[in-house]
Motif scaffolding. Sequence first.
Motif, mmCIF file in Angstrom:
data_model
loop_
_atom_site.group_PDB
_atom_site.id
_atom_site.type_symbol
_atom_site.label_atom_id
_atom_site.label_comp_id
_atom_site.label_asym_id
_atom_site.label_seq_id
_atom_site.Cartn_x
_atom_site.Cartn_y
_atom_site.Cartn_z
ATOM 1 N N THR A 208 -3.447 7.771 -3.342
ATOM 2 C CA THR A 208 -3.072 6.429 -2.993
ATOM 3 C C THR A 208 -2.928 5.742 -4.211
ATOM 4 O O THR A 208 -3.601 5.762 -5.198
ATOM 5 N N GLU B 266 1.018 5.683 -0.064
ATOM 6 C CA GLU B 266 0.497 6.936 0.228
ATOM 7 C C GLU B 266 1.377 8.007 0.121
ATOM 8 O O GLU B 266 2.642 8.073 0.509
ATOM 9 N N THR C 147 1.793 12.034 0.216
ATOM 10 C CA THR C 147 1.186 13.483 0.419
ATOM 11 C C THR C 147 2.177 14.497 -0.017
ATOM 12 O O THR C 147 3.334 14.692 0.218
ATOM 13 N N THR D 74 -3.197 14.433 -0.751
ATOM 14 C CA THR D 74 -2.527 13.043 -0.584
ATOM 15 C C THR D 74 -3.617 12.236 -1.702
ATOM 16 O O THR D 74 -4.710 12.521 -2.108
ATOM 17 N N GLU E 150 0.858 -1.057 0.128
ATOM 18 C CA GLU E 150 -0.195 0.084 0.125
ATOM 19 C C GLU E 150 0.757 1.385 -0.162
ATOM 20 O O GLU E 150 1.947 1.214 0.720
#
Length: 337
Positions: A317, A301, A303, A315, A299
């Motif tokens: 993903t 992410e 920002t 942000t 995973e």
Amino acid sequence: MKIISIMRQALILLVLPTISIAHHSVGVTFDMGQPVEFNGEIVEVRWQNPHMHFTMKTVVDGAEILMGVEGIPATRLARVGVSPEVLEIGATVSAYGFPSRRYEDEMYATNLLLPDGREVLLDTPDPHWTNNTIGTGRDNTPGELGSDRSLGIFRVWSSAGRGFADRPSDNQLTEQALIVREQWDPFSSDNPFIQCTPTGMPTIMGQPNPMEFVDGGDEIVIRIEEYDIVRVISLEEEPEQLLESIPLGHSFGRWEEDVLVVMTNRIDWRNFSQDGLMQSDSMEVVERFSLNEEGSRLEYEQTITDPWLFIEPYTRTRSWVWVPGDQVRPFECTTLG
């Protein structure tokens, strides 16, 4: 205005979810709202990245022309079992896809019908002529997914079939960013996405090809298939003296339990996206890489703080999956000449 027209056409892409547009501005370079079909004899083949290309002799409005047909990267074709032998010089094929916005003798193919009746799914999982198909038409690597959390992040990660799940809306962008986007000319020689220019941060992390995490002790190396990019994340303290800006920026990471947190700054790259959004040299990016519970998915992410581009930190993903046996293949980008 030409640019407004292009942006309006780009909205069509939002209702074409089965067509990948993760490559070099396909939705801008080709008219996705006007599908075309041509039949002809193959006279030249270039099996290359970022897009394979072949030329066929066809007839348009009663006149014989040479039509250039562009498709997905050769590495992606090889990954789904499509070899150069499917495009034989002298063979008669049919190509379905979208015409170039710039040239009458160029098109982008999503489907290809071979002389033996098989259909190659290039950039769509949907057949156009027959269910006797080869290829998958998707970015993701075919094969059974593996799961092993004990390996950590250090392995090859493959596309899960899409890039970033989030796109910035206009109300998240600054006024100057919107103005520059309207004035942007996608066909300018300054557009790096229509050349073999390696992509910088943070854009490169949206690419659709596999990547490998390598444990280098005091650094982590990410080998990215697209453009044969090597990204280095230092696990040491960031030096006090300013470092020279580079396209990938300078990345410094730390572990928060089993989550890799990376801060990147000093980025010398201006094209945030392929639709004309530009970023400033003050951009800072914080990334978080983490495994899911089964160890089958990475995973991600991202920002982004850039007061010139975004009103507030933005942000987005995405994720990658583990397909045991997948590899980072040589990309060796070649520009059509």
